[in-house]
Design a protein around this motif. Structure first.
Motif: not given
Length: 280
Positions: A121-122, A126-129, A138-140
């Motif tokens: 999950e993006f 971003v949250a560093g998790n 990755i898909i986007g």
């Protein structure tokens, strides 16, 4: 009576006389063909569990013609080692190496599962998790394509493919569920993407899938992009001036042509590039 296959999840390093019924869901080659080349692959068993396997150059000649992506096999005997390298293809605690007594036999095991993408999950990136060093899928949707030279621009986190090359690269800004990540494609991957980009033209949204990508903490200490939470639809344009580029031990740059972005060995002073551009 046939021996019952071992389960991938049960591999704990206590024995190497394994019998595995597996499908090769990913197969790629690293190094120089016929010299230092080795094969790396991902096995999946009937339970859907995965493990990373490596066939080094000294054994690859024996097995290269037999190893095929998406084919199913019965395999015996591997060296089992801890999966504690800098980058990890699978979450499994161990990985496998082919050895001199490894047995590989192609078999019709059509019920073995095919590759299953495990997209990150993006928002978690971003949250560093995320698990540091674990390669991800990755898909986007491609939001923007940027050629990079001389300095690196980024968001808070940067995704890099796990096998770095030297010079040419392109940055993609991928969007998913309202989050944006930057993704760097190096040399050969960059060339493949640009070839596809030139062929497709302007044909609507472009969805990209990356496998075995590395999540990398951004190294440069500034960001070229800003994000706001807006209450209504709007178009925002930010114009800024770079006053200083901070270089640390992890940063890099190279002199290049302002037109074609090719690297030059001239460190200072004006020069004329092979493309005909006069650079000041």
């Amino acid at each position: 009576m046939a021996r019952i296959p071992d389960k991938i999840r049960s591999i704990d390093g206590s024995k190497e006389t394994l019998k595995l019924d597996v499908r090769i869901t990913d197969l790629w080659f690293v190094g120089t063909p016929n010299k230092s080349e080795q094969a790396e692959m991902v096995f999946v068993d009937f339970e859907g569990d995965q493990i990373h396997a490596i066939c080094k150059s000294d054994h690859l000649k024996s097995w290269k013609a037999d190893l095929k992506e998406n084919c199913t096999y019965v395999m015996h005997n591997f060296k089992v080692v801890k999966n504690d390298g800098q980058f990890r293809v699978c979450e499994h605690e161990y990985k496998l190496f082919f050895i001199g007594v490894t047995v590989v036999r192609e078999a019709d095991l059509h019920e073995l599962p095919f590759k299953e993408f495990r997209f990150v999950e993006f928002a978690n990136v971003v949250a560093g998790n995320f698990v540091s060093g674990l390669l991800v899928d990755i898909i986007g949707v491609v939001d923007q394509v940027v050629f990079r030279h001389n300095c690196i621009f980024h968001f808070a986190w940067c995704l890099c493919l796990s096998y770095p090359y030297e010079v040419m690269d392109v940055m993609l800004f991928l969007c998913y569920s309202g989050e944006i990540l930057s993704c760097t494609l190096w040399e050969n991957y960059c060339a493949q993407f640009l070839s596809y980009l030139n062929e497709r033209g302007d044909d609507g949204p472009m969805v990209i899938i990356l496998t075995h990508a590395r999540i990398k903490d951004a190294q440069v200490e500034f960001c070229c992009c800003c994000c706001w939470h807006l209450q209504e639809d709007a178009v925002c344009v930010t114009v800024g001036t770079i006053s200083k580029i901070v270089m640390d031990n992890h940063s890099w740059c190279y002199p290049a042509c302002a037109q074609c972005h090719r690297k030059t060995d001239i460190q200072t002073g004006p020069f004329t590039c092979g493309c005909g551009k006069d650079n000041d």
